[in-house]
Design a protein around this motif. Structure first.
Motif, PDB file in Angstrom:
ATOM      1  N   LYS A  70      21.952 -26.388   0.681  1.00  0.00           N
ATOM      2  CA  LYS A  70      21.119 -26.544  -0.526  1.00  0.00           C
ATOM      3  C   LYS A  70      21.924 -27.143  -1.677  1.00  0.00           C
ATOM      4  O   LYS A  70      21.443 -28.022  -2.392  1.00  0.00           O
ATOM      5  CB  LYS A  70      20.535 -25.190  -0.926  1.00  0.00           C
ATOM      6  N   LYS A  74      21.354 -30.865  -3.444  1.00  0.00           N
ATOM      7  CA  LYS A  74      21.177 -31.061  -4.888  1.00  0.00           C
ATOM      8  C   LYS A  74      22.185 -32.079  -5.414  1.00  0.00           C
ATOM      9  O   LYS A  74      21.838 -32.958  -6.206  1.00  0.00           O
ATOM     10  CB  LYS A  74      21.329 -29.728  -5.614  1.00  0.00           C
ATOM     11  N   ASP A  79      16.795 -33.692  -0.037  1.00  0.00           N
ATOM     12  CA  ASP A  79      16.205 -32.382   0.229  1.00  0.00           C
ATOM     13  C   ASP A  79      16.912 -31.694   1.389  1.00  0.00           C
ATOM     14  O   ASP A  79      17.573 -32.332   2.210  1.00  0.00           O
ATOM     15  CB  ASP A  79      14.698 -32.495   0.488  1.00  0.00           C
ATOM     16  N   VAL A  80      16.759 -30.390   1.432  1.00  0.00           N
ATOM     17  CA  VAL A  80      17.426 -29.570   2.447  1.00  0.00           C
ATOM     18  C   VAL A  80      16.991 -29.980   3.852  1.00  0.00           C
ATOM     19  O   VAL A  80      17.812 -30.092   4.756  1.00  0.00           O
ATOM     20  CB  VAL A  80      17.154 -28.066   2.195  1.00  0.00           C
TER      21      VAL A  80
END
Length: 120
Positions: A70, A74, A79-80
């Motif tokens: 995560k 960022k 996105d994860v």
């Protein structure tokens, strides 16, 4: 992040990047409250799908340090689920941290600059 130029339109960006207008709007919900207008004062996320067909073309390898999936997502403005997908053999869930972590010192991340360059 994509910095629009004067004259850019939502339709034009969707054509340029090969994604739908709704995908761009969904990725930038805070910027498209009641309009389809593109403003050059904002930077827009352009969603894309990294697949095995374009993995070498659109990715970089970076050091993970102690970052979780995560945190790395960022840092690289992705996105994860994208990171989990392209690093599926190098990720595991850490129950102590309550997060997905990398099992190696390096990870594959999307290279947005490459995508922008190739679309021009």
């Amino acid at each position: 992040m994509y910095q629009p130029k004067k004259g850019d339109t939502l339709w034009g960006l969707s054509q340029e990047f090969g994604i739908s207008q709704s995908e761009i709007k969904n990725a930038n919900q805070d910027l498209f409250s009641n309009t389809d207008l593109i403003y050059d004062m904002y930077k827009y996320k352009i969603p894309y799908k990294v697949t095995t067909n374009n993995l070498d073309e659109y990715t970089d390898i970076v050091d993970t340090g102690d970052l979780t999936v995560k945190e790395l997502a960022k840092e690289y403005d992705t996105d994860v689920s994208t990171l989990l997908g392209i690093n599926e053999n190098n990720v595991e869930y850490d129950y102590d941290k309550q997060a997905y972590v990398f099992t190696t010192d390096q990870a594959i991340v999307p290279s947005f600059d490459e995508i922008i360059e190739k679309s021009k």
